[in-house]
Enzyme design. Structure first.
Site, PDB file in Angstrom:
ATOM      1  N   LYS A 159     -20.222  25.900 -24.381  1.00 23.02           N
ATOM      2  CA  LYS A 159     -19.974  26.328 -22.991  1.00 23.02           C
ATOM      3  C   LYS A 159     -21.148  27.135 -22.448  1.00 23.02           C
ATOM      4  O   LYS A 159     -21.806  27.859 -23.191  1.00 23.02           O
ATOM      5  CB  LYS A 159     -18.711  27.198 -22.924  1.00 23.02           C
ATOM      6  CG  LYS A 159     -17.433  26.476 -23.292  1.00 23.02           C
ATOM      7  CD  LYS A 159     -16.227  27.390 -23.149  1.00 23.02           C
ATOM      8  CE  LYS A 159     -14.939  26.607 -23.400  1.00 23.02           C
ATOM      9  NZ  LYS A 159     -13.750  27.471 -23.267  1.00 23.02           N
ATOM     10  N   GLY A 166     -15.859  24.393 -16.076  1.00 19.02           N
ATOM     11  CA  GLY A 166     -16.107  23.125 -16.739  1.00 19.02           C
ATOM     12  C   GLY A 166     -17.538  22.601 -16.742  1.00 19.02           C
ATOM     13  O   GLY A 166     -17.845  21.737 -17.545  1.00 19.02           O
ATOM     14  N   TYR A 203     -12.882  23.993 -30.681  1.00 20.31           N
ATOM     15  CA  TYR A 203     -12.261  23.198 -29.624  1.00 20.31           C
ATOM     16  C   TYR A 203     -10.789  22.963 -29.925  1.00 20.31           C
ATOM     17  O   TYR A 203     -10.427  22.492 -31.000  1.00 20.31           O
ATOM     18  CB  TYR A 203     -12.986  21.859 -29.480  1.00 20.31           C
ATOM     19  CG  TYR A 203     -12.401  20.988 -28.383  1.00 20.31           C
ATOM     20  CD1 TYR A 203     -12.493  21.376 -27.056  1.00 20.31           C
ATOM     21  CD2 TYR A 203     -11.757  19.787 -28.687  1.00 20.31           C
ATOM     22  CE1 TYR A 203     -11.956  20.590 -26.052  1.00 20.31           C
ATOM     23  CE2 TYR A 203     -11.218  18.993 -27.685  1.00 20.31           C
ATOM     24  CZ  TYR A 203     -11.318  19.408 -26.358  1.00 20.31           C
ATOM     25  OH  TYR A 203     -10.786  18.625 -25.368  1.00 20.31           O
ATOM     26  N   ILE A 204      -9.946  23.314 -28.981  1.00 16.34           N
ATOM     27  CA  ILE A 204      -8.496  23.070 -29.097  1.00 16.34           C
ATOM     28  C   ILE A 204      -8.195  21.741 -28.406  1.00 16.34           C
ATOM     29  O   ILE A 204      -8.495  21.579 -27.223  1.00 16.34           O
ATOM     30  CB  ILE A 204      -7.684  24.212 -28.436  1.00 16.34           C
ATOM     31  CG1 ILE A 204      -8.136  25.593 -28.936  1.00 16.34           C
ATOM     32  CG2 ILE A 204      -6.187  24.018 -28.651  1.00 16.34           C
ATOM     33  CD1 ILE A 204      -7.890  25.838 -30.395  1.00 16.34           C
ATOM     34  N   HIS A 209      -3.201  25.902 -20.497  1.00 24.47           N
ATOM     35  CA  HIS A 209      -3.961  26.952 -19.820  1.00 24.47           C
ATOM     36  C   HIS A 209      -2.934  27.895 -19.195  1.00 24.47           C
ATOM     37  O   HIS A 209      -2.222  27.512 -18.270  1.00 24.47           O
ATOM     38  CB  HIS A 209      -4.872  26.318 -18.760  1.00 24.47           C
ATOM     39  CG  HIS A 209      -5.583  27.317 -17.892  1.00 24.47           C
ATOM     40  ND1 HIS A 209      -6.754  27.025 -17.242  1.00 24.47           N
ATOM     41  CD2 HIS A 209      -5.302  28.594 -17.572  1.00 24.47           C
ATOM     42  CE1 HIS A 209      -7.150  28.088 -16.553  1.00 24.47           C
ATOM     43  NE2 HIS A 209      -6.281  29.042 -16.728  1.00 24.47           N
ATOM     44  N   GLU A 276      -7.570  34.543 -18.349  1.00 25.31           N
ATOM     45  CA  GLU A 276      -7.214  33.165 -18.715  1.00 25.31           C
ATOM     46  C   GLU A 276      -7.146  33.027 -20.227  1.00 25.31           C
ATOM     47  O   GLU A 276      -8.063  33.463 -20.924  1.00 25.31           O
ATOM     48  CB  GLU A 276      -8.279  32.183 -18.217  1.00 25.31           C
ATOM     49  CG  GLU A 276      -8.395  32.053 -16.725  1.00 25.31           C
ATOM     50  CD  GLU A 276      -9.365  30.936 -16.332  1.00 25.31           C
ATOM     51  OE1 GLU A 276      -9.437  30.652 -15.137  1.00 25.31           O
ATOM     52  OE2 GLU A 276     -10.050  30.357 -17.209  1.00 25.31           O
ATOM     53  N   GLU A 288     -11.557  33.365 -20.350  1.00 27.41           N
ATOM     54  CA  GLU A 288     -12.406  34.083 -19.397  1.00 27.41           C
ATOM     55  C   GLU A 288     -11.547  34.923 -18.467  1.00 27.41           C
ATOM     56  O   GLU A 288     -10.322  34.768 -18.428  1.00 27.41           O
ATOM     57  CB  GLU A 288     -13.323  33.133 -18.613  1.00 27.41           C
ATOM     58  CG  GLU A 288     -12.692  31.880 -18.066  1.00 27.41           C
ATOM     59  CD  GLU A 288     -13.743  30.894 -17.517  1.00 27.41           C
ATOM     60  OE1 GLU A 288     -13.929  30.899 -16.293  1.00 27.41           O
ATOM     61  OE2 GLU A 288     -14.361  30.145 -18.295  1.00 27.41           O
ATOM     62  N   ASN A 290     -11.104  36.155 -14.429  1.00 28.08           N
ATOM     63  CA  ASN A 290     -11.469  35.944 -13.035  1.00 28.08           C
ATOM     64  C   ASN A 290     -11.266  37.242 -12.266  1.00 28.08           C
ATOM     65  O   ASN A 290     -10.176  37.804 -12.289  1.00 28.08           O
ATOM     66  CB  ASN A 290     -10.638  34.828 -12.423  1.00 28.08           C
ATOM     67  CG  ASN A 290     -10.825  33.522 -13.188  1.00 28.08           C
ATOM     68  OD1 ASN A 290     -11.939  33.189 -13.580  1.00 28.08           O
ATOM     69  ND2 ASN A 290      -9.748  32.808 -13.425  1.00 28.08           N
ATOM     70  N   ARG A 292     -11.143  37.986  -9.129  1.00 25.05           N
ATOM     71  CA  ARG A 292     -10.824  37.750  -7.720  1.00 25.05           C
ATOM     72  C   ARG A 292      -9.315  37.509  -7.552  1.00 25.05           C
ATOM     73  O   ARG A 292      -8.612  37.324  -8.539  1.00 25.05           O
ATOM     74  CB  ARG A 292     -11.548  36.482  -7.264  1.00 25.05           C
ATOM     75  CG  ARG A 292     -11.107  35.271  -8.109  1.00 25.05           C
ATOM     76  CD  ARG A 292     -11.638  33.945  -7.613  1.00 25.05           C
ATOM     77  NE  ARG A 292     -11.017  32.837  -8.322  1.00 25.05           N
ATOM     78  CZ  ARG A 292     -11.436  32.321  -9.461  1.00 25.05           C
ATOM     79  NH1 ARG A 292     -12.522  32.821 -10.046  1.00 25.05           N
ATOM     80  NH2 ARG A 292     -10.789  31.319 -10.030  1.00 25.05           N
TER      81      ARG A 292
HETATM   82  C1  MV4 Z   1     -11.655  24.748 -23.883  1.00 29.95           C
HETATM   83  C2  MV4 Z   1     -10.849  23.654 -24.267  1.00 29.95           C
HETATM   84  C3  MV4 Z   1     -10.502  23.555 -25.592  1.00 29.95           C
HETATM   85  N1  MV4 Z   1     -10.955  24.454 -26.476  1.00 29.95           N
HETATM   86  N2  MV4 Z   1     -12.084  25.622 -24.793  1.00 29.95           N
HETATM   87  C4  MV4 Z   1     -11.856  23.603 -19.232  1.00 29.95           C
HETATM   88  C5  MV4 Z   1     -12.265  24.466 -18.090  1.00 29.95           C
HETATM   89  C6  MV4 Z   1     -13.034  25.577 -18.652  1.00 29.95           C
HETATM   90  N3  MV4 Z   1     -12.662  26.820 -18.041  1.00 29.95           N
HETATM   91  C7  MV4 Z   1     -12.712  25.568 -20.125  1.00 29.95           C
HETATM   92  N4  MV4 Z   1     -12.048  24.337 -20.414  1.00 29.95           N
HETATM   93  C8  MV4 Z   1     -11.645  24.053 -21.668  1.00 29.95           C
HETATM   94  N5  MV4 Z   1     -12.027  24.930 -22.631  1.00 29.95           N
HETATM   95  C9  MV4 Z   1     -11.729  25.463 -26.070  1.00 29.95           C
HETATM   96  N6  MV4 Z   1     -12.178  26.335 -26.970  1.00 29.95           N
HETATM   97  C10 MV4 Z   1     -10.449  22.756 -23.306  1.00 29.95           C
HETATM   98  C11 MV4 Z   1     -10.878  22.916 -22.004  1.00 29.95           C
HETATM   99  C12 MV4 Z   1     -10.555  21.841 -21.116  1.00 29.95           C
HETATM  100  C13 MV4 Z   1     -11.399  20.702 -21.004  1.00 29.95           C
HETATM  101  C14 MV4 Z   1     -12.605  20.605 -21.686  1.00 29.95           C
HETATM  102  C15 MV4 Z   1     -13.412  19.476 -21.568  1.00 29.95           C
HETATM  103  C16 MV4 Z   1     -13.027  18.431 -20.735  1.00 29.95           C
HETATM  104  C17 MV4 Z   1     -11.852  18.513 -20.017  1.00 29.95           C
HETATM  105  C18 MV4 Z   1     -11.022  19.658 -20.157  1.00 29.95           C
HETATM  106  C19 MV4 Z   1      -9.833  19.723 -19.435  1.00 29.95           C
HETATM  107  C20 MV4 Z   1      -9.045  20.837 -19.559  1.00 29.95           C
HETATM  108  C21 MV4 Z   1      -9.404  21.889 -20.409  1.00 29.95           C
END
Ligand code: MV4
Length: 467
Positions: A159, A166, A203-204, A209, A276, A288, A290, A292
């Site tokens: 990330k 994203g 990665y989950i 969320h 979040e 993370e 936010n 706001r």
């Molecule tokens: C993740 C995750 C799984 N494991 N982090 C999506 C938005 C951003 N704020 C963080 N996101 C994610 N973080 C971990 N450790 C799954 C997502 C995720 C996602 C990631 C890649 C492609 C599409 C996604 C859709 C929803 C959530």
């Protein structure tokens, strides 16, 4: 001292929402608008309105000197940034402070800290908040990345530390992809944010969320207002949110809330904020924060019977929060559907003129919108045109209520995502509360079926989905 006059540095439904809160507090309002927004509702609602530039947001709503000039000319005491635009810009919050204008939000230092996702992760971990296994801060070299993967195992997600939402993310499932994914994430982050720093997390695969709303005054009093379930999203854009989450028990809420409150106090958080989390079916992990007011704040307002924007203004003026954690009681269930001016199948924006508008009412129904009949939606900004929020005693009643409201909601002249929402609301997995952030990817396969089975009511439904 309470503000005499507030400038709203935003547009659309949230600008109206903030103006309405000011009106109830007896505060004068100053709207700012771009040349594309002369006819916008927020301009009509405010006591004064100042044009701050041409249609592109970079030259108007994101133009710091233009917004600050408008604030100086109108002699406001404070600026409410809403969401998006300048809401999480630490530099802007600093300039406000330097100009003796109260920024309605947390301090610039806290905004900057939470804006750096790798640092936020480290700070939260140090404050006792559970975070996902991953790197300690920024990953500089392939060697460091390989070490992290050796410790936590695959799959991992890379990330951008300047990211969120994203962009600049890469999922890595095999060791051979790691180096290229790291480079790709870095260059994407550099292009998007001008900052190439990346970090790694476990990665989950199928997370939910879930986020916790907090509110802090400037005297160290912090409360949480329960959680919002935000898993129903597409391409990192939330579509539907609800509170409470069907998977959060009172015990989990109590524990998660206590963690969020303690962390907020520790970082000196003030005003409204959202932590979040990802939920893997067992545990919550901080992702993370936010800094706001969020688009989906109304679902929290409905279940705790609060006014978060009013609270933001009051605490920014130095007023104390006048209730304690035990006074926060979640009652019933709230759902929000974000209605966008888009083709519901392709998500291609569909700006245009609203030729007719019918907004349903009744008990437990709230519609936050800046639409009015005859209004022309400009093509320059986000396509969110209305938030439909319902509240009922139980989730199943709230779902039935939302279906009733969306079936009666007629927006003529543009395409909207209302048919998509009706499809979600009748999906057995949604109804059962069985879903993850990947719900819409599975759902996509069913879309043609869903459109065929959309409720009839031709007078209303067919017009709302026609150009
Ligand atoms: C993740 C995750 C799984 N494991 N982090 C999506 C938005 C951003 N704020 C963080 N996101 C994610 N973080 C971990 N450790 C799954 C997502 C995720 C996602 C990631 C890649 C492609 C599409 C996604 C859709 C929803 C959530």
């Amino acid at each position: 001292m309470m503000f005499k006059r507030v400038l709203i540095a935003n547009r659309g439904e949230i600008a109206c929402r903030i103006i309405w809160a000011c009106q109830e507090l007896g505060i004068e309002t100053v709207a700012v608008f771009s040349e594309a927004d002369r006819e916008a509702l927020h301009v009509q609602l405010a006591d004064q309105a100042i044009c701050i530039g041409p249609p592109p947001a970079a030259e108007s709503y994101l133009n710091v000197p233009a917004v600050i000039s408008a604030a100086e000319i109108s002699d406001v005491d404070a600026i409410h940034p809403g969401y998006g635009f300048l809401a999480e810009n630490a530099h802007f919050a600093e300039i406000c402070e330097a100009c003796n204008i109260k920024f309605i939000g947390p301090s610039p230092e806290v905004i900057r800290l939470m804006g750096d996702k790798a640092r936020a992760r480290a700070v939260m971990k140090a404050a006792g908040v559970p975070v996902l296994p991953g790197s300690d801060g920024i990953v500089e070299t392939d060697e460091q990345a390989r070490d992290v993967v050796r410790q936590i195992g695959l799959p991992v997600i890379i990330k951008a530390t300047a990211g969120g939402g994203g962009r600049g993310m890469r999922i890595v499932r095999t060791a051979t992809e790691l180096s290229a994914a790291l480079e790709a994430a870095r260059s994407e982050a550099r292009a998007a944010f001008g900052e190439g720093g990346v970090y790694i997390e476990k990665y989950i695969e199928e997370p939910r969320h879930i986020e916790v709303q907090i509110l802090a005054d400037e005297r160290g009093h912090v409360v949480h207002l329960g959680e919002r379930e935000c898993s129903i999203q597409r391409r990192h854009q939330k579509l539907l949110e609800e509170s409470p989450s069907v998977v959060v028990t009172p015990e989990m809420r109590h524990a998660l809330g206590a963690i969020a409150v303690r962390a907020a106090r520790q970082i000196g958080y003030t005003n409204a904020g959202t932590m979040e989390f990802l939920f893997d079916g067992e545990q919550f992990y901080f992702m993370e924060m936010n800094t706001r007011i969020q688009v989906e704040h109304p679902v929290t307002e409905m279940v705790v019977n609060a006014d978060l924007v009013r609270a933001q203004i009051l605490v920014a003026a130095g007023e104390p929060i006048e209730f304690d954690q035990p006074d926060v009681v979640l009652a019933g269930h709230a759902i929000e559907c974000r209605i966008n001016a888009e083709d519901p199948g392709t998500f291609v924006p569909s700006p245009g003129t609203i030729t007719a508008l019918t907004i349903p009412g009744g008990p437990g129904v709230r519609v936050d919108t800046a639409l009015y009949p005859g209004y022309t939606i400009p093509p320059y900004y986000d396509s969110l045109v209305a938030k439909v929020i319902v509240h009922a005693r139980r989730r199943d009643i709230a779902i039935a209520r939302m279906r009733r409201v969306l079936e009666g909601f007629a927006i003529q002249g543009i395409k909207t995502t209302i048919p998509l929402h009706l499809g979600i609301l009748e999906h057995p997995d949604f109804i059962a509360g069985r879903f993850s952030t990947h719900f819409m990817e599975h759902y996509a396969h069913r879309r043609p079926d869903v459109e065929r089975s959309a409720p009839e009511s031709p007078s209303v439904r067919s017009v709302s989905s026609e150009a």
